[in-house]
Scaffold this motif. Structure first.
Motif: not given
Length: 323
Positions: A176-177, A181-196, A230-234
Motif C-alpha cells: 500500500i505504501l 508513493a507512486v500516486f503521490s509522485i505522479v500527483f506532484r508532477m502534475m501540479g496537484g500539490d500546488n492546487l491543493v 487514507i494515511i499514505f495518500i492524504v
C-alpha cells in the motif's frame, strides 16, 4: 444475546470498542503517522528557515492520544448508560449466582491481567523514552513469548503462524505504501500539490477552515477506503499545507487518528462490521450491525468536534510528560 440484549446495541458496542485500538496506544496507525509527520514537519520548518525544528515523535503522539482515547471511552460509556436508564429492555441486568460471580471474576482477572501487563510494558517503554517503537515491538514479542510459555501454549507451530501473519501484514502495508508513493509522485508532477495548497490556503477561516475541510474529506474516504490507504495518500498531500498554515503536527496526527476510526466502523465497507458479520450468529443481520454502529459514529463526530474546539485535549499531556 441469550441474556436479552438488543442485537443492534450489542453490535454497536463491540464494533466501537474494537476500533479504539486505532487511537489508544500502542496504535499501529499512530506509529506510521508519527514517522510521516516527523519528516513532513522537518521539511516545512526548514523551508521557513528553522533548521532545528521541534521533533515529532511517536511517543508524543501516544501521549497526545491518551486523553482523546479516554474521551471516546467515556462517550461510549455514557451512551450505554443512557440506554440502560431510558431503554432498560435493550440491556437488561444479567442474573448471576454467587458461584458464577466468583468464577467470572477469577476468569476475567486471569484473562486480562497478563495482556494488560504486556501493554503497559510496551507502552511504558515508549513513553519513558527507554525504547523506540521498533525496539518496543521486540519487548512485546519477548513478553508475548513468555506469556505463551507460562500458558503452555508455546510451540513451533504457533511461532510459525505468528511469523507468517506478521510477514503478511507487513507486506500488505508496504505494498500500500509503495502504491501511495507512486500516486503521490505522479500527483506532484502534475501540479496537484500546488492546487491543493491554493485551495486550502484560500478557504475561509484560515488554518481552522482548512483543517475542518481535510477532516471532512477523510471522514468521507473512511466509508470506502482502508485506514492505511487514507494515511499514505492524504497525509503527504495535505499535511504540508496544514503545517505551513500553523497547525500543530501533534494535534493534526491525533485528529486524523480519531477521524480514521470511522473507516473501521462506517457502512458499507467498515472492516469491523465485516469481522463481526463473520462471527455473529445468523439471527444477527447485516442491517442490525449497520444500525447499531450509527450512534457510535455520531459519538466519534462529537469527539472530533471537541478536539477541534479544544486543542489542549491533545497537546497538554505530552508537554506535562516530556517537560
Amino acid at each position: 444475546l441469550r441474556a436479552g440484549y438488543d442485537p443492534k446495541l450489542a453490535c454497536g458496542v463491540i464494533c466501537a470498542s474494537g476500533t479504539l485500538g486505532q487511537i489508544i496506544p500502542p496504535s499501529t496507525v499512530l506509529i506510521f503517522m508519527g514517522d510521516m509527520l516527523a519528516g513532513i514537519n522537518a521539511q516545512v520548518q526548514m523551508a521557513k528557515g528553522n533548521f532545528a525544528p521541534t521533533p515529532v515523535s511517536v511517543g508524543d503522539l501516544f501521549a497526545g492520544a491518551m486523553i482523546p482515547g479516554l474521551l471516546l471511552v467515556g462517550l461510549y460509556f455514557l451512551y450505554t448508560l443512557w440506554k440502560t436508564i431510558f431503554d432498560p429492555k435493550s440491556c437488561p441486568a444479567m442474573v448471576v449466582t454467587d458461584a458464577e460471580r466468583a468464577a467470572l471474576g477469577r476468569d476475567v482477572l486471569t484473562a486480562l491481567l497478563p495482556p494488560l501487563l504486556l501493554i503497559v510494558t510496551v507502552l511504558g517503554s515508549i513513553l519513558a523514552g527507554i525504547a523506540t517503537p521498533t525496539e518496543s515491538a521486540s519487548v512485546g514479542v519477548a513478553g508475548a513469548a513468555i506469556l505463551a510459555v507460562i500458558k503452555k501454549r508455546f510451540s513451533f507451530a504457533t511461532l510459525r503462524e505468528a511469523t507468517i501473519n506478521t510477514a503478511t501484514v507487513t507486506s500488505m502495508v508496504f505494498v500500500i505504501l509503495l502504491g501511495a508513493a507512486v500516486f503521490s509522485i505522479v500527483f506532484r508532477m502534475m501540479g496537484g500539490d500546488n492546487l491543493v495548497h491554493e485551495v486550502l490556503s484560500d478557504l475561509p477561516g484560515g488554518a481552522m477552515g482548512a483543517l475542518i475541510v481535510v477532516m471532512f474529506v477523510m471522514f468521507l474516504l473512511g466509508f470506502i477506503l482502508d485506514t492505511f490507504e487514507i494515511i499514505f495518500i492524504v497525509i503527504p498531500i495535505t499535511a504540508p499545507v496544514l503545517l505551513n498554515l500553523g497547525v500543530d503536527p501533534l494535534w493534526l496526527g491525533v485528529l486524523v487518528g480519531v477521524n480514521l476510526q470511522t473507516s473501521f466502523m462506517t457502512p458499507p465497507f467498515g472492516f469491523s462490521l465485516f469481522y463481526l458479520r463473520g462471527v455473529a450468529p445468523a439471527s444477527v443481520t447485516t442491517g442490525m450491525i449497520y444500525k447499531g454502529v450509527l450512534p457510535f459514529v455520531f459519538l466519534q463526530i462529537v469527539a472530533i468536534t471537541l478536539l477541534l474546539s479544544f486543542p489542549a485535549l491533545t497537546t497538554w499531556l505530552p508537554k506535562v510528560i516530556y517537560n
